[in-house]
Design a protein around this motif. Structure first.
Motif: not given
Length: 211
Positions: A93-102
């Motif tokens: 939830k409440n993510q701001m940058d996809i690169k921090t997840l992938r």
């Protein structure tokens, strides 16, 4: 919540607790394809996986215990009255940058600049749909769709999903996401364990009217 073509199964949908980690891990393993095996599978097995769906992230039970404790992550489970977990969907939830997840992501290819901004510049935030896994014997009974409906009711932000395109196309996942209102907005690529991957990027805009 039941399908007339299968024996009746009754379940409820809740956000997972620590005691659910084992059942979640079991559901994961029923659909897991380890990366090292992709290049070795037969054409027949490849077609089967593409049509029925698969997961590619190898994780142990401790991983799910950590996710359950993480306030930014929810794992929604479909559970019977006997406490059997039939499947789950995990979200960040409440993510701001996809690169921090992938962490394996190298390039994003998105023509719509507002969507590109949403995924990389913190334009209001989004929810990332990480994993969907239903026990094989309970697939095609609408369980994943029921879980998603509960998630959509609980959150307001758009939901982002990455679906594998190469080296093994997850056709079943594409069909499920499109059936449930997700829109194809772009693609991405990167490497994982030395293997080149391409992903289709889908977004369910949910309650937002941004796009």
């Amino acid at each position: 919540m039941n399908n007339d073509h299968h024996p009746e199964v009754t379940y409820h949908i809740i956000i997972a607790e620590l005691s659910d980690a084992k059942g979640i891990h079991t559901a994961l393993k029923s659909n897991l394809v380890e990366i090292e095996d992709i290049s070795k599978i037969s054409d027949e097995k490849r077609r089967e996986l593409e049509e029925n769906g698969f997961l590619r992230i190898e994780a142990d039970m401790i991983y799910y215990q950590k996710l359950i404790k993480d306030k930014k992550t929810d794992i929604y489970v479909a559970k019977t009255k006997n406490e059997e977990i039939l499947g789950f969907i995990s979200i960040h939830k409440n993510q701001m940058d996809i690169k921090t997840l992938r962490s394996t992501l190298n390039n994003l290819y998105i023509k719509n600049q507002r969507i590109a901004h949403l995924l990389t510049k913190g334009n209001g935030g989004f929810t990332y749909l990480d994993q969907i896994s239903i026990l094989v014997e309970y697939k095609r009974r609408g369980i994943a769709t029921a879980i998603l409906k509960q998630i959509l009711a609980d959150i307001d932000s758009p939901i982002v999903a990455f679906i594998v395109k190469k080296p093994l196309e997850n056709k079943a996942s594409v069909l499920w996401h499109e059936y449930n209102g997700f829109k194809l907005v772009g693609t991405a690529d990167g490497k994982y364990k030395g293997i080149f991957f391409e992903w289709n990027i889908y977004i369910h805009f949910n309650k937002t009217k941004l796009y």
